[in-house]
Motif scaffolding. Structure first.
Motif, short mmCIF file in Angstrom:
data_model
loop_
_atom_site.label_atom_id
_atom_site.label_comp_id
_atom_site.label_asym_id
_atom_site.label_seq_id
_atom_site.Cartn_x
_atom_site.Cartn_y
_atom_site.Cartn_z
N ASN A 282 11.51 -5.89 4.01
CA ASN A 282 10.62 -4.77 4.36
C ASN A 282 9.22 -4.96 3.79
OD1 ASN A 282 10.13 -2.32 5.72
ND2 ASN A 282 10.42 -1.15 3.84
N ALA A 283 8.75 -6.21 3.81
CA ALA A 283 7.42 -6.55 3.27
C ALA A 283 7.29 -6.13 1.81
CB ALA A 283 6.30 -5.92 4.11
N GLY A 284 8.40 -6.17 1.08
CA GLY A 284 8.38 -5.82 -0.34
C GLY A 284 8.29 -4.33 -0.61
N ALA A 322 9.46 -13.73 12.92
CA ALA A 322 9.12 -13.01 11.69
C ALA A 322 10.36 -12.39 11.05
CB ALA A 322 8.08 -11.94 11.97
N VAL A 323 10.37 -12.37 9.71
CA VAL A 323 11.48 -11.75 8.99
C VAL A 323 11.07 -10.41 8.38
CG1 VAL A 323 12.62 -13.93 8.49
CG2 VAL A 323 10.94 -13.02 6.86
N PHE A 324 9.79 -10.11 8.35
CA PHE A 324 9.34 -8.76 7.97
C PHE A 324 8.03 -8.46 8.68
CE2 PHE A 324 7.56 -11.39 4.48
CZ PHE A 324 6.24 -10.97 4.45
N GLY A 325 7.73 -7.16 8.75
CA GLY A 325 6.59 -6.70 9.53
C GLY A 325 5.39 -6.34 8.67
N ALA A 326 4.84 -5.15 8.94
CA ALA A 326 3.56 -4.75 8.37
C ALA A 326 3.73 -3.94 7.09
CB ALA A 326 2.78 -3.93 9.39
N ILE A 327 2.65 -3.87 6.33
CA ILE A 327 2.51 -2.86 5.29
C ILE A 327 2.29 -1.53 6.01
CG2 ILE A 327 1.12 -2.07 3.35
CD1 ILE A 327 2.74 -4.62 2.76
N THR A 328 2.97 -0.48 5.58
CA THR A 328 3.05 0.73 6.40
C THR A 328 1.79 1.58 6.39
OG1 THR A 328 5.45 0.79 6.17
CG2 THR A 328 4.38 2.85 6.77
N THR A 329 1.09 1.67 5.27
CA THR A 329 -0.08 2.54 5.22
C THR A 329 -1.33 1.76 4.82
OG1 THR A 329 0.01 3.20 2.88
CG2 THR A 329 1.47 4.37 4.41
N VAL A 330 -2.47 2.27 5.24
CA VAL A 330 -3.74 1.63 4.89
C VAL A 330 -3.94 1.65 3.38
CG1 VAL A 330 -6.25 1.82 5.08
CG2 VAL A 330 -4.82 2.14 7.11
N ALA A 331 -3.61 2.78 2.75
CA ALA A 331 -3.78 2.89 1.30
C ALA A 331 -2.94 1.84 0.57
CB ALA A 331 -3.41 4.29 0.82
N GLN A 332 -1.72 1.62 1.02
CA GLN A 332 -0.87 0.62 0.39
C GLN A 332 -1.40 -0.79 0.64
OE1 GLN A 332 1.31 0.67 -1.85
NE2 GLN A 332 2.01 -1.45 -1.75
N ARG A 362 -5.47 -7.84 14.20
CA ARG A 362 -4.16 -7.95 13.55
C ARG A 362 -3.84 -6.68 12.78
NH1 ARG A 362 -2.17 -12.81 10.44
NH2 ARG A 362 -0.25 -12.15 11.43
N GLY A 363 -2.57 -6.52 12.48
CA GLY A 363 -2.13 -5.34 11.77
C GLY A 363 -2.24 -5.50 10.27
N LEU A 364 -1.57 -4.60 9.55
CA LEU A 364 -1.61 -4.58 8.09
C LEU A 364 -0.55 -5.54 7.56
CD1 LEU A 364 -1.90 -0.71 7.60
CD2 LEU A 364 -3.76 -2.38 7.77
N PHE A 365 -0.81 -6.84 7.69
CA PHE A 365 0.17 -7.86 7.34
C PHE A 365 -0.19 -8.52 6.02
CE2 PHE A 365 0.23 -8.32 12.18
CZ PHE A 365 1.21 -7.35 12.30
N ALA A 366 0.81 -8.67 5.15
CA ALA A 366 0.61 -9.27 3.83
C ALA A 366 1.49 -10.50 3.68
CB ALA A 366 0.94 -8.26 2.74
N PHE A 386 4.90 -3.01 -4.74
CA PHE A 386 5.41 -2.52 -3.46
C PHE A 386 4.88 -3.39 -2.33
CE2 PHE A 386 7.01 1.29 -1.01
CZ PHE A 386 8.22 1.34 -1.66
N ALA A 387 5.05 -4.69 -2.52
CA ALA A 387 4.49 -5.68 -1.61
C ALA A 387 5.29 -6.97 -1.77
CB ALA A 387 3.02 -5.93 -1.94
N PRO A 388 5.17 -7.92 -0.83
CA PRO A 388 5.92 -9.18 -0.95
C PRO A 388 5.29 -10.12 -1.96
CG PRO A 388 4.59 -9.23 1.03
CD PRO A 388 4.41 -7.85 0.44
N ILE A 389 5.31 -9.71 -3.22
CA ILE A 389 4.68 -10.46 -4.31
C ILE A 389 5.72 -10.68 -5.41
CG2 ILE A 389 2.90 -10.47 -6.08
CD1 ILE A 389 1.20 -8.72 -4.23
N LEU A 390 5.89 -11.93 -5.82
CA LEU A 390 6.85 -12.30 -6.85
C LEU A 390 6.13 -12.88 -8.05
CD1 LEU A 390 9.95 -12.66 -7.45
CD2 LEU A 390 9.67 -15.01 -6.62
N THR A 391 6.46 -12.37 -9.25
CA THR A 391 5.91 -12.93 -10.48
C THR A 391 7.00 -13.70 -11.21
OG1 THR A 391 6.40 -10.87 -11.67
CG2 THR A 391 4.21 -11.08 -10.73
#
Length: 480
Positions: A282-284, A322-332, A362-366, A386-391
């Motif tokens: 779910n895009a993280g 694709a295995v996940f879509g967009a970030i849902t909101t502009v603020a996010q 393009r959409g809100l893709f991360a 809350f995003a596809p980011i791994l530390t």
């Protein structure tokens, strides 16, 4: 998915759509395209009062209905959701930017919640307590009355079903507030539940608007006797203050920064696959995302050598496969960009991915992104993206992994990858998290309790355990 709809989404109260005089609306935009797909009503104190009064009026008859009959209606709602699954999935995909197949899976799970709790409605009861002659003592599980559910935008119908179904099963009535960003499917299901499944009007009401204008008055309303909230820690604290003043119970499901711990004896193939899914699903945008990877230092280089290509091979957004879509909101989406800037400023090393490109059309893709060179004190290792980011962090020994994993204000989930059963059991006991997954991240189902430790919240959803949080306990003792 066909042509996007353009229509208004209205409040649903007492079994019908409600349009307020001089109502205000906000555009609902599809995050995958930016296209306006409808308008959402923005309510306030008056609409909250109308909905709460409706739920209160419907409570006695719903509470006193035979539990088996309540259960039948809930099962029928589940079947109705499944019968309308494709249309609901298309609506949810448009609202959230999810891939259609992911939205379809969440619609199916939503149906299962209603069926599961419908099946439990007539088997949840109190106990007889033996305190000796001449007494007969027993407990009763009774509904609170009007329950408010305040819901997030990342899994709209799934999160709603998870809260609404158990609340209704034990005899409560509900006023639900979905996110103003993603309200469509809950409003539609509420309508269909009344029109097709025999749910009495007023038992489930849906009010639309912002947290400030609708959420706060809902929590403060004197008819509301229990609140379930899923969202940010900040908002959870604000709701907690109001609830504390009113002395009403809460279920809070808040944020997470969940560790995914890989030991040197893990099955690398399974662990790589699991780690990738844990931070990209779910895009993280999942509160329990496994966003902190803790690697035993002896396997760090080899594991990253396998992990990075696996992440780079992922398709996302509007790409084929694709295995996940967009970030849902502009603020996010803007927050994701800021998180990348923070990572670089703190000295993290980007192994792959990076800030999303703002390409025209393009959409809100991360992009899925992996950062190494991370230390436990960095904000990117402590704050929820809350995003596809791994530390990526490293540890030497088991006790260090435990200490590092628990060094967090959050405690929602944790993953452990090891072939050593004894180690798995030790880790499961030592980790401060509401759920621990061993050798498969996000294992479990609607039957398994879900909730957090520490700032990740309190109370439990899912499973039979959820029913205890939607009832209050009464003890009756009779001298015979």
């Amino acid at each position: 998915m066909g042509k996007a709809r353009t229509m208004n989404c209205e409040h649903f109260i007492a079994g019908r759509s409600v349009v307020e005089p001089n109502a205000s609306y906000v555009d609902n935009r599809a995050p995958a395209t930016g296209e306006v797909i409808g308008r959402v009503a923005l309510g306030g104190v008056e609409i909250v009062d109308t909905a709460a009064q409706s739920a209160s009026s419907a409570f006695a008859a719903w509470r006193d209905m035979r539990p088996m009959e309540r259960g039948r209606i809930l099962v029928d709602i589940g079947r109705m959701i499944r019968a309308n699954a494709l249309r609901l999935a298309e609506m949810e995909a448009l609202d959230t930017g999810k891939l259609l197949e992911q939205a379809a899976g969440e619609i199916e799970t939503s149906a299962q919640y209603f069926e599961y709790y419908g099946g439990l409605a007539n088997i949840f009861y109190g106990d007889v307590i033996n305190i000796g002659a001449p007494y007969h003592s027993y407990t009763r599980r009774e509904p609170f009355g009007v329950v408010a559910t305040i819901l997030p935008w990342n899994a709209p119908l799934n999160q709603a079903a998870r809260a609404v179904a158990p609340a209704l099963a034990v005899g409560n009535t509900v006023v639900a507030k979905p996110s103003e960003e993603t309200p469509s499917t809950l409003v539609e299901v509420a309508r269909l539940a009344v029109e097709q499944c025999g749910l009495p009007p007023g038992v489930l009401n849906v009010v639309l608007g912002t947290g400030r204008e609708v959420g706060e008055p809902l929590v403060a309303h004197p008819r509301v006797r229990k609140v379930m909230f899923t969202g940010s820690v900040r908002a959870g604290r604000e709701i907690g203050r109001v609830a504390a003043e009113r002395i009403i119970p809460l279920t809070l499901e808040l944020g997470g920064k969940s560790p995914n711990i890989v030991f040197d004896d893990a099955d690398f193939d399974a662990a790589v696959t699991g780690v990738v899914r844990a931070f990209t699903v779910n895009a993280g945008q999942v509160c329990i995302a496994g966003s902190r990877l803790l690697l035993q230092s002896s396997i760090r280089d080899e594991f990253l050598r396998r992990l990075v290509p696996a992440v780079e091979a992922l398709k996302y957004g509007d790409q084929d496969g694709a295995v996940f879509g967009a970030i849902t909101t502009v603020a996010q989406f803007e927050r994701v960009q800021a998180f990348h800037e923070l990572a670089i400023s703190e000295g993290a090393v980007r192994l792959t991915g990076g800030a999303a490109g703002a390409e025209a059309g393009r959409g809100l893709f991360a992009a899925p992104t992996v950062y190494s060179g991370v230390t436990p004190d960095m904000r990117i290792a402590r704050e929820e993206a809350f995003a596809p980011i791994l530390t990526v962090l490293t540890f030497e020994e088991e006790h260090q992994a435990v200490a590092m994993a628990n060094d967090s204000e959050f405690g929602l989930g944790a993953g452990v990858w090891t072939r050593d059963l004894s180690r798995a059991l030790r880790m499961a006991a030592a980790l401060e998290a509401g759920q621990v997954f061993v050798n498969e991240y996000m294992a479990g189902g609607i039957e398994t309790p879900f909730g957090g430790y520490k700032n990740s919240g309190y109370g439990r959803e899912k499973g039979i355990e959820a029913l205890t949080h939607y009832t209050q306990l009464k003890c009756v003792t009779i001298r015979i």
